[in-house]
Design an enzyme around this catalytic site. Structure first.
Site, PDB file in Angstrom:
ATOM      1  N   GLU A 144      59.877  53.259   3.939  1.00  0.00           N
ATOM      2  CA  GLU A 144      60.682  52.084   3.587  1.00  0.00           C
ATOM      3  C   GLU A 144      59.851  50.849   3.262  1.00  0.00           C
ATOM      4  OE1 GLU A 144      63.810  51.344   6.445  1.00  0.00           O
ATOM      5  OE2 GLU A 144      65.076  52.856   5.514  1.00  0.00           O
ATOM      6  N   GLU A 319      67.408  59.687   4.971  1.00  0.00           N
ATOM      7  CA  GLU A 319      67.943  59.390   6.305  1.00  0.00           C
ATOM      8  C   GLU A 319      69.438  59.129   6.164  1.00  0.00           C
ATOM      9  OE1 GLU A 319      65.802  56.159   8.116  1.00  0.00           O
ATOM     10  OE2 GLU A 319      63.855  57.028   7.648  1.00  0.00           O
TER      11      GLU A 319
HETATM   12  C1  GAL Z   1      65.308  53.219   8.869  1.00  0.00           C
HETATM   13  C2  GAL Z   1      63.902  53.685   9.184  1.00  0.00           C
HETATM   14  C3  GAL Z   1      63.869  54.668  10.320  1.00  0.00           C
HETATM   15  C4  GAL Z   1      64.748  54.194  11.449  1.00  0.00           C
HETATM   16  C5  GAL Z   1      66.144  53.998  10.928  1.00  0.00           C
HETATM   17  C6  GAL Z   1      67.123  53.597  12.001  1.00  0.00           C
HETATM   18  O1  GAL Z   1      65.284  51.968   8.283  1.00  0.00           O
HETATM   19  O2  GAL Z   1      63.308  54.266   8.051  1.00  0.00           O
HETATM   20  O3  GAL Z   1      62.543  54.824  10.771  1.00  0.00           O
HETATM   21  O4  GAL Z   1      64.230  53.008  11.964  1.00  0.00           O
HETATM   22  O5  GAL Z   1      66.119  53.005   9.960  1.00  0.00           O
HETATM   23  O6  GAL Z   1      68.406  53.405  11.453  1.00  0.00           O
END
Ligand code: GAL
Length: 638
Positions: A144, A319
């Site tokens: 990110e 994610e």
């Molecule tokens: C994203 C990040 C992850 C985790 C996640 C939690 O922004 O890439 O590592 O922190 O959020 O929602």
């Protein structure tokens, strides 16, 4: 291709005896991918040069032995503490000049050469060891970019890098002075070394200075990423991926199209409920409460379409929110079915894979309140069964092929920087304007392609290009010649490349006799009604002159939508009814059928199928079926 599911996993967080059980359970759930390693630098190198890959070897082997495909992350978002001893000046500085210290993550400045070298080194070591590993099927570079507002840094490294960048661009301080208009307020420079970063000035810095700093900063992200792609390529033929963010403040701080050009697949991190609570432009209290447990009905889809463009057709959700997150001001739980709906919606938009974040909820450290597919006690959390169901469904469904939509929307990162620098209205947000336009298209049941400004335009019948602050003559000409019904504006071509008002005045479009004579921003509660009482402008209104015909006028008799065929100019920021009216008008001109969807229902067409998603909290009867809240349905298209 048949879509796949995956999960994010942190073997270093758990005792090793759990790994085989976890791996087996992932495989039983029907997952294909497991992303690991992206924050594990210390565990790989606890002291500089002292590498311990044995645990990662065992983790990759254990996961691979269960039939899973590993996505291996480079750990460069989390430099270990010793890194600071080696490079004390590697931290980014915020706009107040304060260091962004060790103790969480992303504590580095993109411009810092020493840290770049360290990243090249660790990426090379990982490439050498795992580049041809049987179980490593893809790579994620860093994590990110830009998260936690980390693209812009006011460090010494950035200051020196910026001066060099300016010297290459302008060749002489005089040329820079002219381009920036530094005669204003006696801001002229005689030497590159006099130029500072645009912060800590008494009042606002020159917007041209800021715009170039934004461009410089974006270029640093591109370079930083390229260092790692170049380090990995010699060792691997597997796809290189980055996980971008949902477009929140800071997420548009670099040109994702430029980063994406060096990668094979784009991915993004989708947290629908967190985004709605925290970050969706224009989401008022009613909207937040209606969609509390489902997420905004258009926000995810917009990103799916955007990142499909960034990945030049190949994209993933790296994610996917499975339950409550930890980072929004409030963190509600999804409705039953949403972990399934979100995945299917991504697939309908062409995602090759959706990976849930994360496998097991961590009971320690910053994200202990962030749900996973498993609870901290290894009992299944609610999304596990939904993930298993999706896995069965995609297997039964088989290959899903994209269909090219007839509608396109042009997206430009630079425009976001221009309007963040000089909004001229407190709530003028480029991103919000694009989202509103996209919402209008989606409420009419349309499937949309998002395109970068240099994309080919052929094959589209309707093209929207809201808020393109800087428009090249080439883009104007291509839009005018596209044969599509085109809507540009508001604020189209409002700035030169240097961030000044162009003369002739905007929009200066071929074949459209229209000139923006005056612009005004409208505070909340103030609107400019359209004639015929449906629709109005909010936030922004432009007074136009010229002979071009008004298709829609304001109640006060000023043009709102100009141009009778082909190229149209939109003179403000329409509200919801305004967008619906405009979309209906231009879709009909383009010969595109639209539908008036029930509130909260959204569609997406693929080759051969129409998918429907119910984001509403109530059941919806539509086209002969009842979709429960969170329901998904698909029909074969004849
Ligand atoms: C994203 C990040 C992850 C985790 C996640 C939690 O922004 O890439 O590592 O922190 O959020 O929602």
């Amino acid at each position: 291709m048949t879509p796949t599911l995956g999960v994010c996993y942190y073997p270093e967080h758990w005792p090793e005896e759990l790994w085989p059980k976890d791996a087996q359970r992932m495989a039983e759930t029907g997952l294909t991918w497991v992303r690991i390693g992206e924050f594990a630098w210390f565990r790989l190198e606890a002291q500089p040069g002292k590498l311990t890959f044995d645990w990662l070897d065992r983790a990759v082997d254990t996961l691979g032995a269960a039939g899973l495909k590993v996505v291996l992350g480079t750990p460069t978002a989390t430099p270990p503490r010793w890194m600071l001893e080696r490079h004390p000046d590697m931290l980014a500085l915020d706009a107040e000049g304060r260091p962004r210290k060790f103790g969480s993550r992303r504590h580095y400045c993109f411009s810092h050469q020493g840290y770049r070298d360290e990243c090249r080194r660790i990426a090379t070591l990982l490439g050498e060891r795992y580049g041809r590993h049987d179980h490593v099927h893809a790579w994620q570079i860093d994590n990110e970019y830009g998260c936690h507002d980390t693209t812009l840094s006011y460090s010494d490294a950035a200051r020196h890098g910026f001066r060099d960048w300016l010297a290459r661009k302008y060749q002489s301080p005089d040329a820079l002075n002219r381009a920036w208009g530094n005669v204003f307020w006696s801001m002229e420079y005689a030497d590159w070394d006099e130029i500072d970063l645009p912060h800590l000035t008494v009042t606002e810095p020159n917007p041209a200075h800021v715009l170039d700093f934004r461009r410089y900063s974006s270029d640093q992200v591109v370079d930083f990423n390229r260092i790692q792609t170049e380090a990995l390529r010699p060792f691997t033929d597997r796809p290189l991926i980055h996980n971008y963010m949902g477009s929140i403040p800071g997420a548009t701080d670099f040109d994702h199209f430029a980063v994406g050009a060096d990668l094979d697949i784009a991915s993004w991190d989708s947290y629908p409920l967190g985004f709605l609570m925290d970050r969706v432009d224009g989401a008022n209290a009613d909207h937040k409460s209606r969609y509390l447990r489902q997420g905004d009905p258009d926000f995810q889809a917009l990103h799916h379409d955007l990142y499909r463009a960034v990945g030049r057709g190949r994209w993933w959700v790296m994610e996917q929110q499975p339950g409550p997150v930890n980072w929004a001001p409030w963190n509600p739980a999804p409705l039953p079915g949403m972990a399934r709906l979100w995945a299917w919606e991504a697939f309908a938009h062409g995602a090759e894979a959706v990976c849930y974040f994360r496998w097991r909820q961590a009971p320690f450290a910053q994200e202990q309140h962030h749900a996973g597919l498993m609870r901290p006690d290894s009992a299944p959390a609610s999304a596990l069964a939904e993930a298993a169901l999706v896995a069965q469904e995609i297997e039964a469904f088989g290959p899903l092929h994209p269909a090219k939509p007839s509608v396109a929307l042009i997206f430009d990162y630079q425009s976001a920087w221009v309007f963040e620098t000089q909004p001229q209205g407190a709530d003028f947000s480029y991103y919000g304007l694009v989202l509103d336009a996209y919402r209008g298209l989606r409420r009419a049941g349309l499937s949309v392609d998002i395109l970068p400004p240099d994309a080919r335009l052929d094959g589209y019948r309707l093209i929207l290009a809201p808020g393109l602050a800087i428009m090249s003559d080439d883009l104007k000409a291509r839009l005018a010649a596209s044969g599509a019904t085109v809507v540009v504006g508001p604020r189209a071509g409002a700035k030169t490349a240097e961030g000044a008002i162009p003369v002739p005045l905007p929009p200066d479009l071929p074949g459209l006799d229209a000139t923006v004579a005056l612009v005004e921003s409208l505070p909340p509660g103030v609107a400019e009604d359209f004639e015929g009482s449906t629709g109005r402008f909010v936030r922004w209104f432009e007074h136009l002159e010229g002979a071009a015909q008004a298709q829609i006028a304001t109640a006060g008799g000023r043009p709102a939508l100009l141009g009778d065929k082909g190229l149209h100019y939109l003179a403000g920021w329409p509200d919801r009814d305004g967008w619906d009216r405009i979309v209906a008008l231009v879709a009909s001109e383009a010969g595109i059928d639209i539908v008036a969807l029930p509130d909260g229902l959204r569609l997406r067409d693929t080759a051969g199928f129409r998918f429907a998603f119910n984001y509403a909290p109530e059941p919806i009867d539509w086209n002969g079926v009842t979709l429960p809240p969170g329901g998904v349905h698909w029909w074969a298209l004849s």
